[in-house]
Design a protein around this motif. Sequence first.
Motif, PDB file in Angstrom:
ATOM      1  N   VAL A  34       0.840  -1.198   0.000  1.00  0.00           N
ATOM      2  CA  VAL A  34       0.000   0.000   0.000  1.00  0.00           C
ATOM      3  C   VAL A  34       0.877   1.250   0.000  1.00  0.00           C
ATOM      4  O   VAL A  34       1.790   1.378   0.807  1.00  0.00           O
ATOM      5  CB  VAL A  34      -0.905   0.025   1.259  1.00  0.00           C
ATOM      6  CG1 VAL A  34      -1.772   1.276   1.262  1.00  0.00           C
ATOM      7  CG2 VAL A  34      -1.745  -1.236   1.346  1.00  0.00           C
ATOM      8  N   MET A  35       0.553   2.155  -0.927  1.00  0.00           N
ATOM      9  CA  MET A  35       1.310   3.411  -1.013  1.00  0.00           C
ATOM     10  C   MET A  35       0.408   4.622  -0.960  1.00  0.00           C
ATOM     11  O   MET A  35      -0.697   4.609  -1.509  1.00  0.00           O
ATOM     12  CB  MET A  35       2.014   3.483  -2.379  1.00  0.00           C
ATOM     13  CG  MET A  35       3.424   3.001  -2.377  1.00  0.00           C
ATOM     14  SD  MET A  35       4.157   3.387  -3.971  1.00  0.00           S
ATOM     15  CE  MET A  35       4.766   5.024  -3.658  1.00  0.00           C
TER      16      MET A  35
ATOM     17  N   GLY B 107       1.690   8.874  -0.645  1.00  0.00           N
ATOM     18  CA  GLY B 107       2.500   9.820  -1.419  1.00  0.00           C
ATOM     19  C   GLY B 107       3.918   9.352  -1.694  1.00  0.00           C
ATOM     20  O   GLY B 107       4.681  10.053  -2.360  1.00  0.00           O
TER      21      GLY B 107
ATOM     22  N   SER C 277       6.396   9.296   0.337  1.00  0.00           N
ATOM     23  CA  SER C 277       7.371  10.221   0.923  1.00  0.00           C
ATOM     24  C   SER C 277       8.108   9.631   2.118  1.00  0.00           C
ATOM     25  O   SER C 277       8.888  10.319   2.767  1.00  0.00           O
ATOM     26  CB  SER C 277       6.690  11.539   1.331  1.00  0.00           C
ATOM     27  OG  SER C 277       5.734  11.308   2.338  1.00  0.00           O
TER      28      SER C 277
ATOM     29  N   ILE D 245       9.357   6.170   1.795  1.00  0.00           N
ATOM     30  CA  ILE D 245       9.736   4.861   1.252  1.00  0.00           C
ATOM     31  C   ILE D 245      11.037   5.013   0.470  1.00  0.00           C
ATOM     32  O   ILE D 245      11.199   5.984  -0.290  1.00  0.00           O
ATOM     33  CB  ILE D 245       8.632   4.336   0.294  1.00  0.00           C
ATOM     34  CG1 ILE D 245       7.350   4.020   1.069  1.00  0.00           C
ATOM     35  CG2 ILE D 245       9.109   3.102  -0.478  1.00  0.00           C
ATOM     36  CD1 ILE D 245       6.151   3.691   0.199  1.00  0.00           C
TER      37      ILE D 245
ATOM     38  N   ASN E 190      -3.176   4.687  -3.163  1.00  0.00           N
ATOM     39  CA  ASN E 190      -4.418   5.093  -2.500  1.00  0.00           C
ATOM     40  C   ASN E 190      -4.843   6.503  -2.885  1.00  0.00           C
ATOM     41  O   ASN E 190      -4.115   7.461  -2.629  1.00  0.00           O
ATOM     42  CB  ASN E 190      -4.194   5.006  -0.984  1.00  0.00           C
ATOM     43  CG  ASN E 190      -5.393   5.502  -0.209  1.00  0.00           C
ATOM     44  OD1 ASN E 190      -6.511   5.532  -0.733  1.00  0.00           O
ATOM     45  ND2 ASN E 190      -5.173   5.877   1.027  1.00  0.00           N
TER      46      ASN E 190
ATOM     47  N   GLY F  17       2.731  13.768   2.089  1.00  0.00           N
ATOM     48  CA  GLY F  17       2.076  12.463   2.218  1.00  0.00           C
ATOM     49  C   GLY F  17       0.593  12.539   2.499  1.00  0.00           C
ATOM     50  O   GLY F  17      -0.018  13.617   2.486  1.00  0.00           O
TER      51      GLY F  17
ATOM     52  N   ALA G 208      -0.290   8.805   7.946  1.00  0.00           N
ATOM     53  CA  ALA G 208       0.084   9.587   9.134  1.00  0.00           C
ATOM     54  C   ALA G 208       0.111   8.745  10.429  1.00  0.00           C
ATOM     55  O   ALA G 208       1.033   8.904  11.237  1.00  0.00           O
ATOM     56  CB  ALA G 208      -0.837  10.796   9.271  1.00  0.00           C
TER      57      ALA G 208
ATOM     58  N   ILE H 296       0.773   5.589  10.680  1.00  0.00           N
ATOM     59  CA  ILE H 296       1.749   4.491  10.604  1.00  0.00           C
ATOM     60  C   ILE H 296       2.959   4.824  11.475  1.00  0.00           C
ATOM     61  O   ILE H 296       3.360   4.040  12.325  1.00  0.00           O
ATOM     62  CB  ILE H 296       2.194   4.222   9.142  1.00  0.00           C
ATOM     63  CG1 ILE H 296       1.000   3.930   8.235  1.00  0.00           C
ATOM     64  CG2 ILE H 296       3.255   3.108   9.075  1.00  0.00           C
ATOM     65  CD1 ILE H 296       0.343   2.594   8.399  1.00  0.00           C
ATOM     66  N   GLN H 297       3.520   6.031  11.279  1.00  0.00           N
ATOM     67  CA  GLN H 297       4.669   6.376  12.125  1.00  0.00           C
ATOM     68  C   GLN H 297       4.325   7.520  13.094  1.00  0.00           C
ATOM     69  O   GLN H 297       5.205   8.156  13.635  1.00  0.00           O
ATOM     70  CB  GLN H 297       5.898   6.722  11.280  1.00  0.00           C
ATOM     71  CG  GLN H 297       5.862   8.025  10.530  1.00  0.00           C
ATOM     72  CD  GLN H 297       7.277   8.502  10.177  1.00  0.00           C
ATOM     73  OE1 GLN H 297       8.247   7.769  10.312  1.00  0.00           O
ATOM     74  NE2 GLN H 297       7.390   9.744   9.730  1.00  0.00           N
TER      75      GLN H 297
ATOM     76  N   ARG I 149       7.469   8.151  16.444  1.00  0.00           N
ATOM     77  CA  ARG I 149       7.570   7.612  15.072  1.00  0.00           C
ATOM     78  C   ARG I 149       7.223   6.122  15.020  1.00  0.00           C
ATOM     79  O   ARG I 149       7.867   5.343  14.301  1.00  0.00           O
ATOM     80  CB  ARG I 149       8.967   7.831  14.485  1.00  0.00           C
ATOM     81  CG  ARG I 149       9.388   9.260  14.372  1.00  0.00           C
ATOM     82  CD  ARG I 149       8.544  10.046  13.368  1.00  0.00           C
ATOM     83  NE  ARG I 149       9.099  11.375  13.229  1.00  0.00           N
ATOM     84  CZ  ARG I 149       8.817  12.395  14.050  1.00  0.00           C
ATOM     85  NH1 ARG I 149       7.942  12.242  15.029  1.00  0.00           N
ATOM     86  NH2 ARG I 149       9.365  13.570  13.862  1.00  0.00           N
TER      87      ARG I 149
ATOM     88  N   PHE J  76      -5.162  -2.029   5.550  1.00  0.00           N
ATOM     89  CA  PHE J  76      -5.274  -0.818   4.732  1.00  0.00           C
ATOM     90  C   PHE J  76      -6.069   0.178   5.565  1.00  0.00           C
ATOM     91  O   PHE J  76      -7.202  -0.125   5.982  1.00  0.00           O
ATOM     92  CB  PHE J  76      -6.022  -1.124   3.419  1.00  0.00           C
ATOM     93  CG  PHE J  76      -6.206   0.091   2.546  1.00  0.00           C
ATOM     94  CD1 PHE J  76      -5.334   0.337   1.498  1.00  0.00           C
ATOM     95  CD2 PHE J  76      -7.246   0.988   2.784  1.00  0.00           C
ATOM     96  CE1 PHE J  76      -5.493   1.465   0.703  1.00  0.00           C
ATOM     97  CE2 PHE J  76      -7.410   2.121   1.992  1.00  0.00           C
ATOM     98  CZ  PHE J  76      -6.530   2.354   0.946  1.00  0.00           C
TER      99      PHE J  76
END
Length: 337
Positions: free
Chosen positions: A49-50, A52, A54, A56, A69, A117, A122, A124-125, A164, A177
């Motif tokens: 899943v991607m 933006g 920013s 990766i 997405n 992003g 947001a 996730i980290q 983070r 997701f």
Amino acid sequence: MNIEFKKHLLAHNTFGIDSIAEEFAQIQTEDELMEVLQYANKNQTALHVMGGGSNILFVHDMKGIVLLNQLKGMQIAYEDKEVVHVKCMSGEVWHECVLWSVAHHVGGIENLSLIPGTIGAAPIQNIGAYGVELKDVFVELEAIHLHTLEKKIFTNQECAFAYRDSIFKTKEKGNYFILSVTMALSKQPICKTTYGTIQQELNEMQVDAVSIKSVSDAVIRIRRSKLPNPAEIGNAGSFFKNPEITTAHYEQLKNTYEDMPSFDTVNGKKIPAAWLIEKCGWKGYREGDFGVHNKQALVLVNYNHAKGSDILSLSEKIISSVQEKFSIQLEREVNIW
Ligand SMILES: Cc1cc2nc3c(=O)[nH]c(=O)nc-3n(C[C@H](O)[C@H](O)[C@H](O)COP(=O)(O)OP(=O)(O)OC[C@H]3O[C@@H](n4cnc5c(N)ncnc54)[C@H](O)[C@@H]3O)c2cc1C
């Protein structure tokens, strides 16, 4: 459902690395998402899943499906005299939501202005900047399990947010997701201006009455002056997390490095990774098309056609030298794919 094959991902990551996705799908609706998830499950294909792109770093081509997405939409889920709960679909651009909050005079995320992003990445980290983290305003998120396709609400506590970090980087890594995120924004916001150089910037802007708009503007000005713009030089912001060490370790290092900056934490001290990297002589280092930014040692950069593997091995060298000099283990913030 429209699946593209052998899709170049150059335009979909801020590091500007040209990885090739075996299969690629963009989704704009929940129905399209379900189709892609069912397709991946039926064919037992890996799914990535991607948003933006920013946070990766691609180090090789991507096997399976890369899912981009683009679920859009925002609505007010709850409102009273003090607070507004805004529910944002995960494909919304984070900074657009910050601008919405500023325009509607509801505060809490203005210090997080200009973080690239999507909303869905947001949590996730647990994105953070200038003394504020997503967890400070986070109410809940809705997610769908990639394999069982069951939907689940995660509360703030269930996300296990930390610096983070969240449950989506640990126990539930790669399992869900994120469909939407709901945030509580304040109608009587208290502006946080003490972190970093926000107050100094406000003074330079000759702001008398501080507002969420002026704080957002100040943060935008500071970030533009300090961080390389990915549209000009490929990067993913801070490549490493700021490490935490014990007070005893800190005291020992302080004997040798009197100027070592630190922040108190519950368990000891946090040391700015940028300072450690700079002390090891990496700031401004360049090898061909990749290197360490000359203004911000925490940011690794792709000047033109660098390979992800070059940047990864540079990060390994940096980790080793910081370990050798300070006995501190740096951890990467960027996701390696
Ligand atoms: C110039 C620059 C400055 C930055 N400054 C900051 C900063 O100040 N603070 C900060 O915290 N970060 C910062 N970042 C990092 C980055 O912007 C954030 O981590 C952002 O949240 C990533 O969003 P994205 O949509 O680009 O995620 P991506 O890079 O596309 O994905 C990141 C991770 O999230 C996962 N993910 C994305 N969307 C979903 C979804 N809907 N469901 C499940 N998983 C998903 C991906 O699988 C991947 O593991 C910066 C980056 C850059 C380039």
